[in-house]
Design a protein around this motif. Sequence first.
Motif, PDB file in Angstrom:
ATOM      1  N   LEU A   5      60.314  12.780  79.454  1.00  0.00           N
ATOM      2  CA  LEU A   5      61.808  12.478  79.986  1.00  0.00           C
ATOM      3  C   LEU A   5      62.781  12.156  78.966  1.00  0.00           C
ATOM      4  O   LEU A   5      63.959  12.658  78.828  1.00  0.00           O
ATOM      5  N   LYS A   6      62.146  11.335  77.744  1.00  0.00           N
ATOM      6  CA  LYS A   6      63.060  11.178  76.689  1.00  0.00           C
ATOM      7  C   LYS A   6      63.399  12.551  76.038  1.00  0.00           C
ATOM      8  O   LYS A   6      64.675  12.557  75.652  1.00  0.00           O
ATOM      9  N   SER A   7      62.416  13.209  75.611  1.00  0.00           N
ATOM     10  CA  SER A   7      62.703  14.532  74.858  1.00  0.00           C
ATOM     11  C   SER A   7      63.746  15.506  75.800  1.00  0.00           C
ATOM     12  O   SER A   7      64.167  16.330  75.068  1.00  0.00           O
ATOM     13  N   SER A   8      63.644  15.193  76.981  1.00  0.00           N
ATOM     14  CA  SER A   8      64.330  16.183  77.999  1.00  0.00           C
ATOM     15  C   SER A   8      65.920  15.579  78.110  1.00  0.00           C
ATOM     16  O   SER A   8      66.799  16.065  78.577  1.00  0.00           O
ATOM     17  N   GLY A   9      66.145  14.101  77.550  1.00  0.00           N
ATOM     18  CA  GLY A   9      67.459  13.689  77.526  1.00  0.00           C
ATOM     19  C   GLY A   9      67.774  12.845  78.881  1.00  0.00           C
ATOM     20  O   GLY A   9      68.924  12.677  79.108  1.00  0.00           O
ATOM     21  N   LEU A  10      66.682  12.933  79.633  1.00  0.00           N
ATOM     22  CA  LEU A  10      66.810  12.106  80.945  1.00  0.00           C
ATOM     23  C   LEU A  10      66.718  10.763  80.958  1.00  0.00           C
ATOM     24  O   LEU A  10      67.359   9.904  81.859  1.00  0.00           O
ATOM     25  N   VAL A  11      65.997  10.281  79.986  1.00  0.00           N
ATOM     26  CA  VAL A  11      65.857   8.777  79.959  1.00  0.00           C
ATOM     27  C   VAL A  11      65.990   8.490  78.462  1.00  0.00           C
ATOM     28  O   VAL A  11      65.908   9.383  77.364  1.00  0.00           O
ATOM     29  N   ASP A  12      66.606   7.093  78.247  1.00  0.00           N
ATOM     30  CA  ASP A  12      66.491   6.808  76.563  1.00  0.00           C
ATOM     31  C   ASP A  12      65.199   5.883  76.795  1.00  0.00           C
ATOM     32  O   ASP A  12      64.991   4.954  77.828  1.00  0.00           O
ATOM     33  N   ALA A  13      64.562   5.662  75.637  1.00  0.00           N
ATOM     34  CA  ALA A  13      63.321   4.792  75.718  1.00  0.00           C
ATOM     35  C   ALA A  13      62.833   4.565  74.308  1.00  0.00           C
ATOM     36  O   ALA A  13      63.004   5.131  73.346  1.00  0.00           O
ATOM     37  N   ALA A  14      62.158   3.402  73.976  1.00  0.00           N
ATOM     38  CA  ALA A  14      61.640   3.070  72.908  1.00  0.00           C
ATOM     39  C   ALA A  14      60.097   3.319  73.036  1.00  0.00           C
ATOM     40  O   ALA A  14      59.199   2.656  73.700  1.00  0.00           O
ATOM     41  N   VAL A  15      59.801   4.430  72.346  1.00  0.00           N
ATOM     42  CA  VAL A  15      58.352   4.935  72.393  1.00  0.00           C
ATOM     43  C   VAL A  15      57.732   5.052  71.179  1.00  0.00           C
ATOM     44  O   VAL A  15      58.310   4.910  69.882  1.00  0.00           O
ATOM     45  N   ARG A  16      56.477   4.772  71.052  1.00  0.00           N
ATOM     46  CA  ARG A  16      55.585   5.030  69.858  1.00  0.00           C
ATOM     47  C   ARG A  16      54.361   5.552  70.414  1.00  0.00           C
ATOM     48  O   ARG A  16      53.795   5.368  71.727  1.00  0.00           O
TER      49      ARG A  16
END
Length: 156
Positions: free
Chosen positions: A43-54
């Motif tokens: 969803l982050k890569s699609s621009g639908l969410v912002d997230a702190a991912v690791r």
Amino acid sequence: MGTRKELQIAVLARLEDEGRKMYSRELADIGDESSVAREVVYLKSSGLVDAAVREFDGVPHFAWASITAKGSDYINTEGTIGSELNVLTVRLHEDTVRQLLVARVRESDADESVKEKLVDQLKALPAQGIAKVAEHALDQALRNLPNAVQWLQTLL
């Protein structure tokens, strides 16, 4: 949770309902941690969410996630500002349509006297008449287009 799509919708819906940054533990009841994390990354890569991912040892994790305006527009079924902003209006000036129609008549195999009569009639039509002719012409073109569905599928 069912399919990936259902999990994605569940994540977006929760973030939309809360209206704030949510931590991974707050989304734990939606599905297993790795599945939720995988979908948050997507969803982050699609621009639908912002997230702190690791990623640790090839496994995605996220600390927090929040819904973006694009995600909010996606999840909401009623009209949104984003959907209104993304409307594309196409305007064809009457002279452009008239020129296209006249050119088509002149390129036809019809008798010259018939073509000249049609051209004269097209030139004399008011804007409203040209709009009506253009609407009917588009309808007829789509009705007579061989394999219209396949053509649209390849075009879109």
